[in-house]
Design a protein around this motif. Structure first.
Motif, short mmCIF file in Angstrom:
data_model
loop_
_atom_site.label_atom_id
_atom_site.label_comp_id
_atom_site.label_asym_id
_atom_site.label_seq_id
_atom_site.Cartn_x
_atom_site.Cartn_y
_atom_site.Cartn_z
N LYS A 175 0.83 -1.20 0.00
CA LYS A 175 0.00 0.00 0.00
C LYS A 175 0.86 1.25 0.00
O LYS A 175 0.63 2.18 -0.76
CB LYS A 175 -0.91 -0.02 1.23
N ASP A 176 1.89 1.24 0.84
CA ASP A 176 2.71 2.44 0.95
C ASP A 176 3.45 2.77 -0.35
O ASP A 176 3.27 3.85 -0.90
CB ASP A 176 3.65 2.32 2.15
N PRO A 177 4.26 1.81 -0.89
CA PRO A 177 4.93 2.14 -2.14
C PRO A 177 3.96 2.42 -3.29
O PRO A 177 4.27 3.20 -4.19
CB PRO A 177 5.77 0.90 -2.44
N PHE A 178 2.80 1.82 -3.27
CA PHE A 178 1.85 2.03 -4.37
C PHE A 178 1.20 3.40 -4.31
O PHE A 178 1.06 4.07 -5.32
CB PHE A 178 0.75 0.96 -4.31
N GLU B 207 1.36 5.99 -1.56
CA GLU B 207 1.79 7.18 -0.83
C GLU B 207 2.52 8.20 -1.68
O GLU B 207 2.36 9.40 -1.47
CB GLU B 207 2.59 6.80 0.42
N PRO B 208 3.34 7.75 -2.65
CA PRO B 208 4.08 8.74 -3.45
C PRO B 208 3.16 9.76 -4.12
O PRO B 208 3.59 10.87 -4.45
CB PRO B 208 4.78 7.88 -4.49
N SER B 209 1.94 9.44 -4.33
CA SER B 209 1.06 10.39 -5.02
C SER B 209 0.48 11.42 -4.06
O SER B 209 -0.17 12.36 -4.48
CB SER B 209 -0.07 9.64 -5.72
N ALA B 210 0.70 11.18 -2.78
CA ALA B 210 0.07 12.07 -1.80
C ALA B 210 0.80 13.39 -1.63
O ALA B 210 0.25 14.36 -1.13
CB ALA B 210 -0.04 11.36 -0.46
N ASP B 211 2.10 13.48 -2.05
CA ASP B 211 2.86 14.71 -1.78
C ASP B 211 3.06 15.53 -3.05
O ASP B 211 4.06 16.21 -3.22
CB ASP B 211 4.21 14.35 -1.14
N LYS B 212 2.14 15.43 -3.97
CA LYS B 212 2.26 16.23 -5.20
C LYS B 212 1.04 17.12 -5.36
O LYS B 212 0.23 16.94 -6.27
CB LYS B 212 2.44 15.30 -6.40
N PRO B 213 0.92 18.07 -4.45
CA PRO B 213 -0.29 18.90 -4.44
C PRO B 213 -0.42 19.73 -5.72
O PRO B 213 -1.52 20.15 -6.06
CB PRO B 213 -0.10 19.80 -3.22
N TYR B 214 0.70 19.94 -6.45
CA TYR B 214 0.61 20.76 -7.67
C TYR B 214 -0.22 20.08 -8.74
O TYR B 214 -0.47 20.65 -9.79
CB TYR B 214 2.02 21.08 -8.19
N ARG B 215 -0.67 18.81 -8.49
CA ARG B 215 -1.56 18.16 -9.46
C ARG B 215 -3.01 18.58 -9.26
O ARG B 215 -3.87 18.20 -10.04
CB ARG B 215 -1.48 16.64 -9.32
N HIS B 216 -3.24 19.30 -8.17
CA HIS B 216 -4.62 19.70 -7.89
C HIS B 216 -4.82 21.19 -8.13
O HIS B 216 -3.94 21.98 -7.80
CB HIS B 216 -4.98 19.36 -6.44
N PRO B 217 -5.94 21.57 -8.72
CA PRO B 217 -6.16 22.98 -9.08
C PRO B 217 -6.10 23.92 -7.88
O PRO B 217 -5.70 25.08 -8.01
CB PRO B 217 -7.56 22.98 -9.70
N THR B 218 -6.44 23.40 -6.70
CA THR B 218 -6.46 24.28 -5.53
C THR B 218 -5.06 24.72 -5.10
O THR B 218 -4.89 25.56 -4.23
CB THR B 218 -7.11 23.54 -4.35
N PHE B 219 -4.03 24.13 -5.72
CA PHE B 219 -2.65 24.46 -5.37
C PHE B 219 -2.29 25.88 -5.83
O PHE B 219 -1.41 26.53 -5.29
CB PHE B 219 -1.73 23.44 -6.06
N TYR B 220 -3.01 26.39 -6.81
CA TYR B 220 -2.61 27.63 -7.46
C TYR B 220 -3.41 28.82 -6.99
O TYR B 220 -4.63 28.73 -6.86
CB TYR B 220 -2.73 27.47 -8.99
N GLU B 221 -2.70 29.93 -6.72
CA GLU B 221 -3.39 31.15 -6.30
C GLU B 221 -3.62 32.06 -7.49
O GLU B 221 -2.70 32.36 -8.24
CB GLU B 221 -2.57 31.87 -5.24
#
Lengths: 336, 239, 95
Positions: C68-71, C73-87
């Motif tokens: 579960k972790d290697p599959f 978790e790596p996707s959890a720390d890339k907030p720039y993939r979400h539109p809310t990341f941008y001001e």
């Protein structure tokens, strides 16, 4: 079974060479944390063997109860006194077969096949709810089963929708949704009798007299004598104690019986202002234990019918399997 | 282009559905596999629904179901035949649902008094027919035992199949065309199931008639006794 | 599979047009045709579906919970993939 095999293979592949004792401690910690955090345990997650065994036992017993429970009601399908009632009863008994199937599926995710579970039922190594070892003597019994037996079952089952094991909880959500019609039809059936002719009213009262105490026994022995309760509560397989649920059921039933115009057969039943609950008389646990042991009025009959249906159906199941062996791959549907 | 419902026709169709539904209901708790408990009950419920609509067209459904004597029932003898083993039940289903599907398709396409009912029922019955066909090939072409049982059932019920195509007053259908289509379909299915099409007669020798004339087979009386006894024991009661 | 132990199938039901198929549960059937029919009877008795898939359970390959972790978790720390990341300055429309 496929799911159990998958579970085993993955574990061996991922950690085959490592120290399993150390693993187990880590796994156990993760499992405990998940349960504590109210997360669901899913089929391929690591789980303690005893947790798995408890679940298989409980889900199997529940599934067996659904399919044995078809018998006392099916007993009246061919004699239902109106076409409307007949349709309702057929749909209800059909639901019970369906619920059995949902539950066997849930048990299969733990690595025990349905055939194995049915074997255990047929050979008496696994149990079903003792309530179905009582006979349905009159049409009113169909109503009493709906109101009291299904009512008790729902009281037991609603908390199971939050059980820690995902597939069981999901099966229970589906079942509880469908069960609510069962209880209401039973109540409505009894109401029609209670408000009907004096003979019908007497029939309804007689049924309630016979089903009330066995229904209270459905919650299992008192908390201080219940063998598996504490561990099941810790694992969040069970959410409330037997006595708590029994009390809740009594409190629900008293006003319902009043609206029905039927009496509950307990001279000690009265409202306790101080506790804010009803007091009720002592349950005859000797009868409970005797029925559990196999000495109820219908134990032999129920299991014999189940075994006969299974044995007499063997040639049908074999035929379909043989046909599938010969013809798999012939049609588009099969290939897709 | 009749607009009034013929009592004879409504009773014929309604009793067919009522009686077959009752027989299928007897399987509850006895089916060869749990999945079939659900499937047989679905079919029984569809039929019971049809029966209630049909009987209600010409009277009170419960009075008609529970208070008529055996001789007043107008169902074909095929549907009252006891369940027997699963092969008997499946062959009875095949013979009857093929007929009922062809009949309702024709009624639904017309503008007679049964068209609205038939339009709904034809979809249900298409599924019953499919269920029977699926199982007929599996039993016929399964194991030696299932083949033998299916063949026996196929023959035992064959003599009840002619009655379905006799004219019924008020039922505006082409019986001969229906029968030809039925034979083609059923014979095709039996052959696909590696079964031999029976050679015997398709109706009884009794000139007085059969189910449509209120003449039934012996097991039917006992079936009715069971079905009606509770209702009759409490005259005038409501349930 | 023994002679009478029918294989297990997973059932996916589309509850109405426009939605994807969702896992509904499993059942036993000797072959795909009966699996579909059993699924229809068992999982859509109350009008729950407009389309059904059945898949042999043995054909499903699943990610392992142990990975579960290697599959995931790596996707959890890339907030720039979400539109809310941008001001975006206030008043800018259609973004």
């Amino acid at each position: 079974m496929a799911t159990a095999a998958a579970h085993q293979t993955t574990r061996t592949q991922a950690y085959g060479a490592q120290d399993t004792a150390v693993d187990t401690v880590a796994y156990e910690r993760r499992f405990d944390a998940a349960v504590a955090a109210d997360e669901r345990i899913e089929p391929r997650d690591w789980m303690p063997d005893a947790y798995r065994a408890t679940l298989v036992r409980q889900i199997a017993q529940h599934a067996h109860s659904e399919i044995i429970g078809m018998q006392p009601e099916a007993n009246w399908i061919t004699r239902a006194p109106s076409l409307r009632r007949k349709a309702i009863l057929m749909a209800k008994v059909q639901d019970e077969a369906g619920h059995g199937l949902y539950l066997y599926s849930a048990a299969e995710t733990l690595g025990t096949g349905r055939d194995e579970l049915l074997d255990k039922l047929h050979s008496g190594r696994q149990k079903y709810s003792s309530i179905f070892n009582y006979p349905t003597l009159t049409w009113a019994d169909v109503g009493a089963i709906g109101w009291l037996v299904d009512g008790a079952a729902i009281t037991n089952q609603v908390p199971l929708c939050r059980c820690s094991y995902g597939p069981y909880a999901r099966a229970m959500v589906r079942i509880c949704k469908e069960e609510s019609f069962h209880q209401r039809q039973g109540y409505e059936l009894l109401l029609a009798l209670s408000r009907g002719t004096p003979e019908q009213h007497a029939m309804a009262q007689d049924a309630v007299d016979r089903w009330w105490w066995p229904s209270l026994m459905m919650f299992g022995p008192p908390d201080d004598e219940s063998a598996h309760s504490a561990q099941s509560m810790a694992w969040k397989i069970k959410r409330h104690s037997n006595d708590e649920l029994r009390q809740r059921f009594v409190d629900i039933c008293v006003p319902q019986a009043e609206s029905l115009g039927l009496a509950l057969p307990d001279p000690d039943l009265r409202w306790n202002e101080e506790r804010g609950q009803h007091d009720f008389g002592p349950i005859d646990w000797t009868e409970f234990r005797e029925v559990l042991k196999g000495n109820g009025p219908c134990n032999e009959q129920r299991i014999t019918q189940r075994r006969r249906a299974h044995d007499e159906g063997a040639w049908v199941r074999e035929a379909a399997a043989a046909y599938a062996d010969k013809h798999t791959g012939e049609t588009g549907a099969t290939r897709a | 282009m009749t607009t009034t419902v013929s009592t004879t026709a409504a009773l014929a169709l309604g009793d067919d559905a009522l009686v077959l539904s009752h027989r299928l209901g007897e399987w509850a708790g006895h089916a060869p596999v749990l999945e079939e408990e659900v499937a047989l009950a679905n079919i029984a419920l569809d039929l019971l629904g049809q029966a209630r609509v049909l009987l209600s067209l010409v009277g009170d459904e419960d009075e008609l179901a529970y208070l008529r004597e055996e001789r007043a029932f107008r169902n074909v003898q095929l549907v009252e035949q006891p369940n027997g083993d699963f092969a008997h039940t499946i062959l009875r289903q095949l013979y009857f649902s093929t007929y009922q599907h062809l009949l309702y398709a024709e009624l639904a396409a017309g503008d007679g008094p049964f068209a609205p009912l038939a339009a709904k029922a034809v979809k249900e019955v298409a599924y019953h027919r499919d269920h029977a066909e699926q199982w007929t090939v599996r039993l016929g072409d399964g194991t030696d035992e299932s083949h033998e049982r299916a063949q026996r059932a196929c023959e035992a019920l064959w003599r009840f199949t002619g009655e379905m195509f006799r004219p019924v007053e008020g039922l505006d259908v082409d019986g001969a065309a229906l029968e030809a289509a039925w034979l083609e379909s059923v014979e095709g299915m039996l052959r696909r199931a590696t079964l031999t099409v029976p050679e015997g007669p398709r109706s009884g020798a009794w000139r007085a008639g059969a189910g449509r004339q209120g003449l039934h087979t012996e097991p039917f009386g006992r079936m009715l006794a069971e079905m009606q006894h509770l209702h009759r024991s409490h005259p005038g009661a409501s349930w | 599979m023994t002679n009478t132990d029918w294989p297990l199938w997973e059932v996916f039901v589309r509850s109405r047009r426009g939605l994807s198929h969702t896992h509904a549960g499993s059942l036993h059937a000797p072959d795909a045709e009966l699996a579909l029919r059993n699924a229809r009877d068992l999982y859509t008795r109350r009008g729950e579906g407009v389309s059904i898939w059945v898949v042999p359970s043995s054909s499903i390959t699943a990610s392992s919970p142990d990975e579960k972790d290697p599959f995931f978790e790596p996707s959890a720390d890339k907030p720039y993939r979400h539109p809310t990341f941008y001001e975006i300055p206030e008043g800018v429309k259609h973004l």
